[in-house]
Structures are given as C-alpha cells and as structure tokens.
Design a protein around this motif. Sequence first.
Motif, PDB file in Angstrom:
ATOM      1  N   LEU A 112       0.828  -1.202   0.000  1.00 56.14           N
ATOM      2  CA  LEU A 112       0.000   0.000   0.000  1.00 56.14           C
ATOM      3  C   LEU A 112       0.864   1.254   0.000  1.00 56.14           C
ATOM      4  CD1 LEU A 112      -2.869   1.170   0.104  1.00 56.14           C
ATOM      5  CD2 LEU A 112      -2.687   1.163   2.602  1.00 56.14           C
ATOM      6  N   LEU A 113       1.915   1.262   0.807  1.00 55.53           N
ATOM      7  CA  LEU A 113       2.814   2.421   0.841  1.00 55.53           C
ATOM      8  C   LEU A 113       3.464   2.646  -0.528  1.00 55.53           C
ATOM      9  CD1 LEU A 113       4.525   1.817   4.301  1.00 55.53           C
ATOM     10  CD2 LEU A 113       2.813   3.573   3.763  1.00 55.53           C
ATOM     11  N   ALA A 123       0.721  17.062   1.770  1.00 63.20           N
ATOM     12  CA  ALA A 123       2.167  17.001   2.002  1.00 63.20           C
ATOM     13  C   ALA A 123       2.501  16.219   3.259  1.00 63.20           C
ATOM     14  CB  ALA A 123       2.734  18.422   2.087  1.00 63.20           C
ATOM     15  N   GLN A 124       1.696  16.378   4.314  1.00 65.68           N
ATOM     16  CA  GLN A 124       2.007  15.672   5.555  1.00 65.68           C
ATOM     17  C   GLN A 124       1.803  14.166   5.406  1.00 65.68           C
ATOM     18  OE1 GLN A 124      -0.774  17.696   8.148  1.00 65.68           O
ATOM     19  NE2 GLN A 124      -2.305  16.096   7.960  1.00 65.68           N
ATOM     20  N   THR A 125       0.875  13.771   4.535  1.00 61.44           N
ATOM     21  CA  THR A 125       0.668  12.344   4.301  1.00 61.44           C
ATOM     22  C   THR A 125       1.816  11.765   3.488  1.00 61.44           C
ATOM     23  OG1 THR A 125      -1.726  12.712   4.327  1.00 61.44           O
ATOM     24  CG2 THR A 125      -0.953  10.613   3.472  1.00 61.44           C
ATOM     25  N   GLN A 126       2.296  12.522   2.487  1.00 57.24           N
ATOM     26  CA  GLN A 126       3.460  12.067   1.723  1.00 57.24           C
ATOM     27  C   GLN A 126       4.676  11.930   2.624  1.00 57.24           C
ATOM     28  OE1 GLN A 126       4.111  11.047  -1.735  1.00 57.24           O
ATOM     29  NE2 GLN A 126       5.810  10.372  -0.437  1.00 57.24           N
ATOM     30  N   ALA A 127       4.822  12.854   3.563  1.00 53.12           N
ATOM     31  CA  ALA A 127       5.939  12.764   4.502  1.00 53.12           C
ATOM     32  C   ALA A 127       5.807  11.508   5.359  1.00 53.12           C
ATOM     33  CB  ALA A 127       5.992  14.013   5.377  1.00 53.12           C
ATOM     34  N   ALA A 128       4.556  11.180   5.746  1.00 47.59           N
ATOM     35  CA  ALA A 128       4.334   9.975   6.539  1.00 47.59           C
ATOM     36  C   ALA A 128       4.656   8.726   5.729  1.00 47.59           C
ATOM     37  CB  ALA A 128       2.888   9.931   7.030  1.00 47.59           C
ATOM     38  N   VAL A 129       4.272   8.709   4.456  1.00 46.03           N
ATOM     39  CA  VAL A 129       4.591   7.577   3.581  1.00 46.03           C
ATOM     40  C   VAL A 129       6.100   7.398   3.482  1.00 46.03           C
ATOM     41  CG1 VAL A 129       4.510   6.725   1.201  1.00 46.03           C
ATOM     42  CG2 VAL A 129       2.454   7.708   2.245  1.00 46.03           C
ATOM     43  N   THR A 130       6.808   8.492   3.299  1.00 43.25           N
ATOM     44  CA  THR A 130       8.268   8.434   3.189  1.00 43.25           C
ATOM     45  C   THR A 130       8.894   7.886   4.466  1.00 43.25           C
ATOM     46  OG1 THR A 130       8.252  10.310   1.652  1.00 43.25           O
ATOM     47  CG2 THR A 130      10.337   9.802   2.749  1.00 43.25           C
ATOM     48  N   ARG A 131       8.420   8.364   5.600  1.00 43.85           N
ATOM     49  CA  ARG A 131       8.963   7.882   6.886  1.00 43.85           C
ATOM     50  C   ARG A 131       8.691   6.394   7.069  1.00 43.85           C
ATOM     51  NH1 ARG A 131       6.856  12.883   8.716  1.00 43.85           N
ATOM     52  NH2 ARG A 131       4.977  11.863   9.511  1.00 43.85           N
ATOM     53  N   GLU A 159       0.350   8.481   9.966  1.00 46.68           N
ATOM     54  CA  GLU A 159       0.885   7.124   9.951  1.00 46.68           C
ATOM     55  C   GLU A 159      -0.177   6.107  10.394  1.00 46.68           C
ATOM     56  OE1 GLU A 159       2.511   9.729  11.105  1.00 46.68           O
ATOM     57  OE2 GLU A 159       4.680   9.582  10.771  1.00 46.68           O
ATOM     58  N   THR A 160      -0.959   6.476  11.405  1.00 42.09           N
ATOM     59  CA  THR A 160      -1.984   5.568  11.915  1.00 42.09           C
ATOM     60  C   THR A 160      -3.077   5.337  10.886  1.00 42.09           C
ATOM     61  OG1 THR A 160      -1.534   6.326  14.173  1.00 42.09           O
ATOM     62  CG2 THR A 160      -3.597   5.159  13.797  1.00 42.09           C
ATOM     63  N   VAL A 161      -3.491   6.386  10.173  1.00 42.01           N
ATOM     64  CA  VAL A 161      -4.506   6.239   9.129  1.00 42.01           C
ATOM     65  C   VAL A 161      -4.005   5.299   8.032  1.00 42.01           C
ATOM     66  CG1 VAL A 161      -5.748   7.435   7.286  1.00 42.01           C
ATOM     67  CG2 VAL A 161      -5.637   8.442   9.575  1.00 42.01           C
ATOM     68  N   LEU A 162      -2.740   5.439   7.643  1.00 41.10           N
ATOM     69  CA  LEU A 162      -2.175   4.562   6.618  1.00 41.10           C
ATOM     70  C   LEU A 162      -2.090   3.111   7.107  1.00 41.10           C
ATOM     71  CD1 LEU A 162       0.656   6.950   5.380  1.00 41.10           C
ATOM     72  CD2 LEU A 162      -1.423   6.330   4.124  1.00 41.10           C
ATOM     73  N   ALA A 163      -1.700   2.937   8.354  1.00 41.11           N
ATOM     74  CA  ALA A 163      -1.656   1.585   8.919  1.00 41.11           C
ATOM     75  C   ALA A 163      -3.049   0.977   8.959  1.00 41.11           C
ATOM     76  CB  ALA A 163      -1.040   1.622  10.320  1.00 41.11           C
ATOM     77  N   ALA A 164      -4.035   1.780   9.337  1.00 41.09           N
ATOM     78  CA  ALA A 164      -5.410   1.283   9.394  1.00 41.09           C
ATOM     79  C   ALA A 164      -5.906   0.902   8.003  1.00 41.09           C
ATOM     80  CB  ALA A 164      -6.323   2.336  10.010  1.00 41.09           C
ATOM     81  N   VAL A 301     -16.726   3.337  15.076  1.00 37.69           N
ATOM     82  CA  VAL A 301     -15.324   3.623  14.807  1.00 37.69           C
ATOM     83  C   VAL A 301     -15.125   3.830  13.314  1.00 37.69           C
ATOM     84  CG1 VAL A 301     -12.999   2.608  14.809  1.00 37.69           C
ATOM     85  CG2 VAL A 301     -14.482   2.334  16.805  1.00 37.69           C
ATOM     86  N   ASN A 302     -14.332   4.824  12.952  1.00 35.97           N
ATOM     87  CA  ASN A 302     -13.940   5.010  11.547  1.00 35.97           C
ATOM     88  C   ASN A 302     -12.482   5.441  11.528  1.00 35.97           C
ATOM     89  OD1 ASN A 302     -13.528   5.841   8.851  1.00 35.97           O
ATOM     90  ND2 ASN A 302     -15.696   6.385   8.623  1.00 35.97           N
ATOM     91  N   PRO A 303     -11.584   4.603  11.034  1.00 33.75           N
ATOM     92  CA  PRO A 303     -10.165   4.949  11.048  1.00 33.75           C
ATOM     93  C   PRO A 303      -9.847   6.197  10.230  1.00 33.75           C
ATOM     94  CG  PRO A 303     -10.536   2.994   9.695  1.00 33.75           C
ATOM     95  CD  PRO A 303     -11.808   3.263  10.436  1.00 33.75           C
ATOM     96  N   PHE A 304     -10.726   6.553   9.306  1.00 38.15           N
ATOM     97  CA  PHE A 304     -10.478   7.740   8.479  1.00 38.15           C
ATOM     98  C   PHE A 304     -10.960   9.019   9.151  1.00 38.15           C
ATOM     99  CE2 PHE A 304     -10.736   4.871   4.475  1.00 38.15           C
ATOM    100  CZ  PHE A 304      -9.477   4.396   4.749  1.00 38.15           C
ATOM    101  N   LEU A 305     -11.485   8.890  10.373  1.00 39.09           N
ATOM    102  CA  LEU A 305     -11.847  10.068  11.157  1.00 39.09           C
ATOM    103  C   LEU A 305     -10.937  10.248  12.370  1.00 39.09           C
ATOM    104  CD1 LEU A 305     -15.762  10.015  11.067  1.00 39.09           C
ATOM    105  CD2 LEU A 305     -14.210  11.547   9.864  1.00 39.09           C
ATOM    106  N   ILE A 306      -9.838   9.513  12.411  1.00 37.63           N
ATOM    107  CA  ILE A 306      -8.855   9.709  13.469  1.00 37.63           C
ATOM    108  C   ILE A 306      -8.337  11.152  13.392  1.00 37.63           C
ATOM    109  CG2 ILE A 306      -6.569   9.055  14.319  1.00 37.63           C
ATOM    110  CD1 ILE A 306      -7.075   6.257  13.205  1.00 37.63           C
TER     111      ILE A 306
END
Length: 308
Positions: A112-113, A123-131, A159-164, A301-306
């Motif tokens: 997925l990454l 931009a912050q999500t791309q930074a999370a993907v890179t990390r 990072e948590t949203v991507l993991a979810a 629960v909705n991981p996309f609303l974290i």
Amino acid sequence: MPRAGSHSSAPDPTSIGEVAAPPFALTPNPDKVFAARARRFADLAARGDDLAPYLLFLSGLCAAQAGILAGLPPVVLPAEDERARSSRHGMPQLGRTGLAGDPVALATFDALLAALDGGPMPAQTQAAVTRLRAASPESRGALLDDALAEQADPTRIAETVLAAAALQVHMTRMAAGLDADSLKKVANGACPACGGAPVASAVVGREGMANTRFCTCALCATEWHVVRVLCLSCGNERGLVFHGIEGGDDNVKAETCPTCSSYTKIVYQNRDPALDPLADDVGSLALDLMLAETGKTRFSVNPFLIGY
C-alpha cells in the motif's frame, strides 16, 4: 460542508424488516468493497464542500487498496477447529493480536505504501509515507497492532490512518475466507468475524432482505444483522431519536440513545444504493460535530476520522 441543525425524527416507520429471518452475517468481497468506496468518496468530494480535498484523497487511498489486491500473497486463516471453537464461545473467528509478526499483513502494508508513494496526497501524508517506507518492519508492525487495538498516537495521525488502511485490506481478505453461515453473534456492536466495532449500520434494499438493518465492520467489512431500532452500545430500544444534517442527505442519520448518550450512524441504502457506510460516515462529519456539542458520544469507529 452542510450545516448540522436540530433536524431529528422518531424511528423510520418504513416496513421494519420485511424478512422474518435474514442471514445473520455477510462476508465481504474485497474486489468490490474498496472499489465501491473509492467511487463513493469521489462522488462525495464532487459536492465541493470543505471536506472535498480530504474526501478526494480518501478516494485515491481506497483505489490504492483495491489496486494492490491482486499482487498480495495468500492470507492464512486460523485453523477450522479453532474458528469453530471461537464461535461456540461467542468470540470472533479472527484474532486481534500478533499482526506485527504476520508476514502477509506486513507485505500488505508495504504494498500500500508503494502504491501511494508519489501520488496526489497532502504534504504531511506524503511525509508519513516516506517515513514509513524507511522505517523498520518492526516499527510498521507495531503501527498495525496499534491500529488493530484502535489506538492512535496523536503525534502520528497520518501514519496511523495509513496503517489502518493496510489493516483493512488484510482483515477484509481474511474475512472473505470465512464461511458466513458459521459466524455467530458476539454482541450487537461487535463484528462476528474479527470483533471490531461497526463503522455504521445500513438499512438495505437487497433481494430477500429488504428493509432489514446490517452493521458494517470498520475493519474487515463483514456485515451482521441487527434489529432496526436498537442502541448498539447498550441495547436500549426505547426513546431512540434519529438526527440528520440540515441541508444534507436525509438518507444519512445518527441513531442517538437517551440511556447511554451514544450514537451510531445509519444509512438508508434501501432508498439510495450508492450510499456506503464508511464513506458516508466521513462525508457526514458535520453531524458528528453537532452531536458532540450536545454531549453525545460516538460509539462507532472510523479509522479515516482519526484526529477529527
């Protein structure tokens, strides 16, 4: 974003459950689940409200979830006798621990990454993907376990949203391998496949089960039948009130309970089959904000609303 007002109503009188005995559980088809969510998020983004950029990103995320399915290694289910024993004891058939060491779950996260890297996203999500792509497998595995436990570090929301999202792919594939007829009730508000909380419920219009209500698991997309008017949190059946968004889609409401002050969204797919419990839950965020101001707490629960 539509303005959330005080629009509320009593339970919908529309033929509450035309079928005496609908199936208890429906296991997911991963090929359909993520592609349908991607389309629905894109449709919701087209409204052009304040949520549109995030909804468009989620459409791309769900499209990436759908896109990696064909290249993933097979999942490994618990042994059949273990699954049967779990159901006999009122437990979900799929465990909720140990994913940090599951090579298929880790391969899913990696895939997925890779699919997301460099694509359109904040931009912050791309930074999370890179990390995350540079992190150790142990670190990524720990994030999967945190997402499974519905725990989120407030400093690592992206990072948590991507993991979810990776976890959704893995667990939906796991649930797809189960025999729906073997699934037994765990609780009104717990998935019989993986034990997860519902993201929302839906009144469906499907042949053979029209106007019955099914919860959808936020994690594995398994659906399970519950009665139409029932608090999923405490089981109360009296005095429930249904709130909608003023100027919004009247087919998306929140079922609020006077006993425990919780609520869960309900979508009316029998009126609009395009509705998706997970996507329309995000798209109706204004309703959550309004209910929070009145002291109601979200049960689902909705991981996309974290972070919201």
